[in-house]
Design a protein around this motif. Structure first.
Motif, PDB file in Angstrom:
ATOM      1  N   SER A   1      43.500   5.577   7.940  1.00 58.90           N
ATOM      2  CA  SER A   1      42.446   5.330   6.943  1.00 58.90           C
ATOM      3  C   SER A   1      41.135   4.852   7.349  1.00 58.90           C
ATOM      4  O   SER A   1      40.051   4.974   6.750  1.00 58.90           O
ATOM      5  CB  SER A   1      43.175   4.773   5.754  1.00 58.90           C
ATOM      6  OG  SER A   1      44.229   5.664   5.249  1.00 58.90           O
TER       7      SER A   1
ATOM      8  N   GLU B   1      45.040  12.848   2.838  1.00 59.51           N
ATOM      9  CA  GLU B   1      44.406  11.312   2.991  1.00 59.51           C
ATOM     10  C   GLU B   1      43.126  11.376   3.712  1.00 59.51           C
ATOM     11  O   GLU B   1      42.188  10.893   3.377  1.00 59.51           O
ATOM     12  CB  GLU B   1      45.459  10.719   4.002  1.00 59.51           C
ATOM     13  CG  GLU B   1      44.917   9.293   4.337  1.00 59.51           C
ATOM     14  CD  GLU B   1      46.063   8.670   5.419  1.00 59.51           C
ATOM     15  OE1 GLU B   1      45.729   7.531   5.896  1.00 59.51           O
ATOM     16  OE2 GLU B   1      47.016   9.326   5.871  1.00 59.51           O
TER      17      GLU B   1
ATOM     18  N   SER C   1      51.469  13.561  -2.835  1.00 56.40           N
ATOM     19  CA  SER C   1      51.972  12.180  -2.239  1.00 56.40           C
ATOM     20  C   SER C   1      53.216  11.588  -2.776  1.00 56.40           C
ATOM     21  O   SER C   1      54.302  11.100  -2.175  1.00 56.40           O
ATOM     22  CB  SER C   1      51.059  10.972  -2.000  1.00 56.40           C
ATOM     23  OG  SER C   1      51.475  10.005  -1.433  1.00 56.40           O
TER      24      SER C   1
ATOM     25  N   GLU D   1      50.063  15.968   2.824  1.00 53.16           N
ATOM     26  CA  GLU D   1      49.704  14.502   2.623  1.00 53.16           C
ATOM     27  C   GLU D   1      48.618  13.859   3.493  1.00 53.16           C
ATOM     28  O   GLU D   1      47.560  13.256   3.223  1.00 53.16           O
ATOM     29  CB  GLU D   1      50.734  13.910   2.623  1.00 53.16           C
ATOM     30  CG  GLU D   1      50.333  12.257   1.914  1.00 53.16           C
ATOM     31  CD  GLU D   1      52.046  11.615   1.891  1.00 53.16           C
ATOM     32  OE1 GLU D   1      51.936  10.524   1.113  1.00 53.16           O
ATOM     33  OE2 GLU D   1      52.924  12.104   2.510  1.00 53.16           O
TER      34      GLU D   1
ATOM     35  N   VAL E   1      49.510   7.102  -1.156  1.00 50.66           N
ATOM     36  CA  VAL E   1      48.833   7.891  -0.013  1.00 50.66           C
ATOM     37  C   VAL E   1      48.542   7.023   1.232  1.00 50.66           C
ATOM     38  O   VAL E   1      48.875   7.523   2.295  1.00 50.66           O
ATOM     39  CB  VAL E   1      47.623   8.677  -0.620  1.00 50.66           C
ATOM     40  CG1 VAL E   1      46.796   9.267   0.545  1.00 50.66           C
ATOM     41  CG2 VAL E   1      47.814   9.285  -1.906  1.00 50.66           C
ATOM     42  N   LEU E   2      47.974   5.944   0.955  1.00 49.23           N
ATOM     43  CA  LEU E   2      47.653   5.154   2.026  1.00 49.23           C
ATOM     44  C   LEU E   2      48.420   4.081   2.729  1.00 49.23           C
ATOM     45  O   LEU E   2      48.292   3.438   3.636  1.00 49.23           O
ATOM     46  CB  LEU E   2      46.294   4.360   1.604  1.00 49.23           C
ATOM     47  CG  LEU E   2      45.122   5.298   1.154  1.00 49.23           C
ATOM     48  CD1 LEU E   2      43.982   4.042   0.695  1.00 49.23           C
ATOM     49  CD2 LEU E   2      44.587   6.429   1.839  1.00 49.23           C
TER      50      LEU E   2
END
Length: 439
Positions: A32, A322, A72, A318, A135-136
């Motif tokens: 990320s 992201e 997600s 996913e 998600v992260l």
């Protein structure tokens, strides 16, 4: 020329991540953080290839974040292989309910008393920033269905649940601001937007997940039909659960998470042998399609293969999601009207509100001190908060409030991406070493 530049950027970034994926697992740098830097570089602060605007492109932001969140949440549900009666569910339920309520209350109080926001905007800010991100948070989540770690399970399930449990507070904040007059009716908000929406969403998602999965397994076991296209099965179930939930005024996020849990529940009850999962993973990776087809229709292993095939495809989606949404976050930063005072809200949330909320929510639980400390730190904020910001902007949020909330929300999201991205590798490695030593 523009198309060529975009092809170079997109292809280069994907190849970079493919080549450097194993390196990133050993150093304090998350995917990320890389995507965020790329987004900033593409924005007017850098090359100027992407002019995303936080005020003008709210519909695009809402739709992109919505799709990525749904994928997600479904993947998070598919990772939940623990029995529904297992005590490990106690921790995420307490985090998603008790800690969520404490978080919203503390953020709303700080927003009103320290930031000077109205109570409506303060409650809305609490709803935006309370949910942790599914998600992260992949580096602190369950890594595979056989992962039995309580910390990872709690953080994964919390991320799957609290994006849904936060939604009523977003609606309440909008109602207090006058965007939704019906939300002024406290009983209507509590019974319809709160209890009905949440419980109906969970029930609908679980029911649809079980019904569709059983139909597929029946066709495969008895008739050797409906084999293949498990990617369509997963995406179709996500869309169906979400659509039915919205039509019935139920919580679509909770419905999608519950649908994923239902498929994993069916696999657990009908293919409980761990060997079935290992065989399913091996068959899915085998280049010989006949091997996968044989396992897919085997009465004993079919549930495990279906669950694993759907999870594998959703995890790939996913990762792509992201990449897209975090690059977008980086590209939006130039358009934010930054408020200098918004940055001090970041340590207040990450170092004050989150640890206090976790401590109160887990009081008296069986979680170890290390697990509570890590849960208190890894309250990762990201796509969910951005989605609710865009949702509010598209549903009557006054412009003046939108400017202030965008500054605070993106300050928290960017800080979370950087701080949690730097700390996740060393902290989780230390946790795993401590666990192996039995401490």
């Amino acid at each position: 020329m523009q198309e060529a530049l975009w092809a170079l950027v997109t292809g280069g970034l994907m190849l970079l991540m493919a080549l450097g994926a194993t390196v990133l697992t050993r150093i304090p740098l998350s995917t990320s953080m890389v995507y965020l830097g790329v987004g900033v570089a593409l924005s007017p602060w850098g090359l100027g290839l992407l002019r995303a605007d936080v005020a003008q492109h709210t519909v695009l932001v809402e739709r992109l974040c919505e799709v990525v969140l749904l994928v997600s949440l479904f993947s998070s549900g598919l990772k939940m292989s623990t029995a529904l009666r297992d005590r490990r569910w106690v921790l995420p339920l307490r985090l998603a309910l008790l800690s969520m309520l404490v978080t919203v209350a503390l953020i709303a109080l700080a927003g009103h008393l320290l930031l000077g926001l109205s109570w409506g905007a303060s409650v809305l800010l609490g709803g935006m920033l309370a949910p942790t991100d599914p998600v992260l948070a992949s580096d602190v989540q369950v890594t595979h269905p056989r992962d039995r770690d309580s910390l990872r399970f709690a953080l994964t399930a919390e991320g799957g649940l609290n994006d849904g449990t936060a939604f009523p507070f977003v609606l309440l904040g909008l109602g207090l601001l006058g965007a939704d007059p019906d939300a002024h009716d406290g009983w209507r908000w509590l019974l319809l937007d709160g209890l009905w929406s949440s419980l109906a969403g969970l029930a609908l998602g679980a029911g649809l997940g079980l019904a569709i999965a059983r139909l597929v397994l029946y066709l495969r076991r008895r008739h050797r039909e409906a084999v293949g296209l498990d990617d369509f099965l997963g995406m179709g179930l996500i869309a169906l659960s979400y659509g039915v939930a919205l039509l019935l005024h139920a919580n679509g996020f909770l419905a999608v998470f519950a649908a994923g849990v239902a498929i994993r529940y069916l696999q657990r009850t009908q293919s409980p042998d761990p060997g079935s999962l290992r065989l399913a993973e091996s068959a899915e990776a085998d280049p010989d399609e006949s091997v996968a087809q044989k396992v897919a229709v085997d009465p004993r292993h079919a549930p495990a293969y279906m669950a694993q095939a759907v999870l594998g495809f959703n995890e790939q989606l996913e990762r792509i999601g992201e990449l897209a949404v975090v690059v977008l976050i980086g590209a939006l930063l130039w358009s934010v009207q930054w408020q200098g005072w918004a940055w001090w809200f970041v340590p207040l949330l990450l170092l004050g509100v989150r640890p206090v909320a976790v401590a109160l929510g887990l009081r008296g639980s069986r979680a170890s001190r290390a697990q509570r400390w890590l849960m208190g730190w890894f309250g990762i904020r990201g796509v969910g908060s951005l989605y609710y910001l865009a949702y509010a902007a598209n549903h009557g949020l006054p412009h003046a409030d939108a400017v202030l909330l965008a500054s605070v929300t993106l300050s928290v999201v960017v800080s979370s991406i950087v701080l949690h991205g730097i700390s996740v590798t060393p902290l989780m490695q230390a946790y795993e070493k401590r666990k192996r030593r039995g401490r």
